[in-house]
Structures are given as C-alpha cells and as structure tokens.
Design a protein around this motif. Structure first.
Motif, PDB file in Angstrom:
ATOM      1  N   GLU A  44      74.465 -86.346  -1.432  1.00 28.98           N
ATOM      2  CA  GLU A  44      73.959 -87.525  -0.731  1.00 28.98           C
ATOM      3  C   GLU A  44      72.611 -87.258  -0.081  1.00 28.98           C
ATOM      4  OE1 GLU A  44      75.322 -90.593   2.860  1.00 28.98           O
ATOM      5  OE2 GLU A  44      76.713 -89.067   2.105  1.00 28.98           O
ATOM      6  N   HIS A  45      72.407 -86.017   0.355  1.00 28.88           N
ATOM      7  CA  HIS A  45      71.162 -85.668   1.047  1.00 28.88           C
ATOM      8  C   HIS A  45      70.182 -84.910   0.139  1.00 28.88           C
ATOM      9  CE1 HIS A  45      72.511 -87.047   4.991  1.00 28.88           C
ATOM     10  NE2 HIS A  45      73.700 -86.588   4.652  1.00 28.88           N
ATOM     11  N   ASP A  46      70.462 -84.888  -1.180  1.00 31.70           N
ATOM     12  CA  ASP A  46      69.561 -84.311  -2.188  1.00 31.70           C
ATOM     13  C   ASP A  46      69.374 -82.804  -2.072  1.00 31.70           C
ATOM     14  OD1 ASP A  46      69.070 -86.861  -3.296  1.00 31.70           O
ATOM     15  OD2 ASP A  46      67.516 -87.253  -1.808  1.00 31.70           O
ATOM     16  N   PHE A  47      70.324 -82.118  -1.410  1.00 31.81           N
ATOM     17  CA  PHE A  47      70.260 -80.657  -1.376  1.00 31.81           C
ATOM     18  C   PHE A  47      70.794 -80.052  -2.668  1.00 31.81           C
ATOM     19  CE2 PHE A  47      69.379 -81.255   3.027  1.00 31.81           C
ATOM     20  CZ  PHE A  47      68.713 -80.114   3.427  1.00 31.81           C
ATOM     21  N   VAL A  48      71.652 -80.768  -3.368  1.00 33.79           N
ATOM     22  CA  VAL A  48      72.109 -80.357  -4.683  1.00 33.79           C
ATOM     23  C   VAL A  48      72.020 -81.553  -5.620  1.00 33.79           C
ATOM     24  CG1 VAL A  48      73.694 -78.633  -3.729  1.00 33.79           C
ATOM     25  CG2 VAL A  48      74.550 -80.898  -4.330  1.00 33.79           C
ATOM     26  N   GLU A  49      72.069 -81.287  -6.915  1.00 32.59           N
ATOM     27  CA  GLU A  49      72.088 -82.336  -7.918  1.00 32.59           C
ATOM     28  C   GLU A  49      73.048 -81.948  -9.028  1.00 32.59           C
ATOM     29  OE1 GLU A  49      67.909 -82.428  -8.674  1.00 32.59           O
ATOM     30  OE2 GLU A  49      68.031 -80.978 -10.323  1.00 32.59           O
ATOM     31  N   ARG A  50      73.570 -82.955  -9.702  1.00 33.09           N
ATOM     32  CA  ARG A  50      74.530 -82.727 -10.773  1.00 33.09           C
ATOM     33  C   ARG A  50      73.802 -82.641 -12.104  1.00 33.09           C
ATOM     34  NH1 ARG A  50      77.361 -86.811  -9.835  1.00 33.09           N
ATOM     35  NH2 ARG A  50      78.984 -85.976  -8.484  1.00 33.09           N
ATOM     36  N   CYS A  51      74.196 -81.675 -12.924  1.00 29.55           N
ATOM     37  CA  CYS A  51      73.550 -81.477 -14.225  1.00 29.55           C
ATOM     38  C   CYS A  51      74.613 -81.082 -15.247  1.00 29.55           C
ATOM     39  CB  CYS A  51      72.477 -80.393 -14.123  1.00 29.55           C
ATOM     40  SG  CYS A  51      71.653 -80.005 -15.678  1.00 29.55           S
TER      41      CYS A  51
END
Length: 260
Positions: A55-62
């Motif tokens: 939600e806070h863009d510290f991680v992303e799904r790939c």
C-alpha cells in the motif's frame, strides 16, 4: 515492545517489517513461503505485512512474488543529497572509474559498517556485487580499513566487535592483532588494500577522505576482478590514481568550508 541495544523501547512489528525488507533486499524476488521461512513469521503474518508495505509502495508484486518497491529510493536519495562528501566527491569517483576502467565507489561509515553512497563503473554491471546502499563490514574491505585507519583507537573499538569479526573469504583478516597491524600500515602509506578479502576474485584499493581538521568524511575505492588487476596495477597504478582524486576532493572540501 522490546528494547534495543541503547536501552530504548522498540516496536516489534516495525522491526518485523524491516526484517522483511532486508530479506527482500538480499534475496528478491521472494514468495510468501520463502519470506516466512527466512523471517520466521507465519505466512498469515507475512501476508498482512506485505499488504501494508504494498500500500505504501515499499514492495511490489512481480509474477506472484515480491520485491522492493521504489519508495525507499525517495528517502535514500534525500539522505544522499544532504551528504557534503557526495556533493564534492561524485565527480572524482566518475573520473576514477574512467581512468582506471574499473568500478569506483564513494563509501561512508555508519553504525560500524561501510555504506556505498555512490558508485560508478564502465563495465557490465551484471558482474558487480555492490550497489547504492550496500552495507559491508569495515575490517574486510579496502574502504572500510581506510576509514578505520583514519579513526583514533577509541572510535575503532566502538566501530568493531573485536573477537567477532566475520570471515568472508580465506583472506579475510579476523585476528585483532593482525588487523591492528594492518591499520598501522595503512596509516603509514595512506592506502588500504583488499586482496580478495571481501569477495573471492575481487581486488580493491582505497583511501580515506578527511578534512583539514582530521574529520573523517568517508573513503573512495576502486575494485575489479583479479584477472584485470595485476600486481603492478594493484600496488602502484590504482593507488596513484586514487591519491590524485582524493587530493582534489579534500582541497574542494576545504574550499567549501571557507565559503560557508
């Protein structure tokens, strides 16, 4: 709540979130099960942490796994810009990379570790093992040993855990008396060497950057594979290039201090 090494209370959940980020930094991309095994939290808990970090863009799904997002870059970029040594040293590091045709770095000491503040290279980046923000032990790297040599003995003791120096390769110095002798040698010659002490197959040369008042700013280094850096290049050519660039950076630092 728990307490950290300074006796202050800490929030366990925040610590867990950082552990997840550190696991991703070291091993990304990772799935939920991998993170659960690595961090030691249940998969359900990992899901909850990842949802917040997403939600806070510290991680992303790939592709069904997770990796670091770009949000930390915002903070890291801001921190780097405020460092005087980065503003003054960046151009010199670029010049070192060009003249040596190897990887040049600007490293600072924080919390007993060397942290890469800037890196420049003229080679394929796929074979380079460091990057912006890389954190390394001081005793096993040329930049780290150069900075140790610029410290007084009390500060060295604060920066190192004597008796618990990790071994990274067969060449890593892990004995206190040997490291202290190495530090004395570096103080005499002004140059530090890492001959496959941090990474097998990699040589590195560095010198510390200090002000007129002997304030430690950081260190600059040049590293590359042993098949490109022969003995003469390692012991004579690169040290001379580093001395030249370090001298310019330190003069510019003094000039900036006068202007402030």
């Amino acid at each position: 709540m728990a307490r950290n090494g300074h006796g202050s209370k800490t929030i366990k959940s925040v610590g867990n979130a950082f552990r997840i980020l550190e696991a991703l930094e070291a091993n990304e991309p990772m799935g939920v099960t991998e993170l659960s095994d690595d961090v030691g939290l249940s998969k359900g808990s990992i899901h909850h942490y990842l949802a917040t970090l997403l939600e806070h863009d510290f991680v992303e799904r790939c592709d069904g796994k997770y990796q670091l997002g770009l949000r930390p870059l915002t903070y890291g970029g801001e921190v780097r810009e405020r460092e005087k040594v980065f503003q003054i040293g960046k151009e010199g590091v670029d010049r070192l990379a060009k003249t040596t045709d190897e990887t040049a770095r600007l490293v600072v000491e924080r919390g007993g570790y060397g942290v890469t503040l800037y890196q420049s290279t003229h080679h394929d980046r796929s074979g380079i093992r460091t990057h912006l923000g890389t954190q390394e032990d001081l005793h096993s790297t040329a930049a780290g040993k150069a900075m140790l040599a610029a410290m007084d003995d009390e500060r060295i003791d604060d920066a190192l855990e004597w008796g618990a120096l990790p071994r990274h390769t067969d060449n890593t110095i892990v004995d206190e008396s040997s490291l202290r002798a190495e530090i004395d040698d570096i103080r005499s010659r002004g140059i530090a060497f890492d001959d496959e002490e941090q990474f097998e197959g990699v040589r590195c040369v560095a010198t510390a950057l200090v002000t007129e008042m002997d304030e430690l700013l950081g260190a600059i280094s040049v590293s590359g594979p042993v098949d490109r850096i022969d003995d003469e290049t390692f012991s004579e050519d690169i040290p001379q290039e580093i001395r030249n660039v370090a001298g310019v950076i330190e003069v510019n630092t003094t000039y900036l201090d006068w202007m402030e």
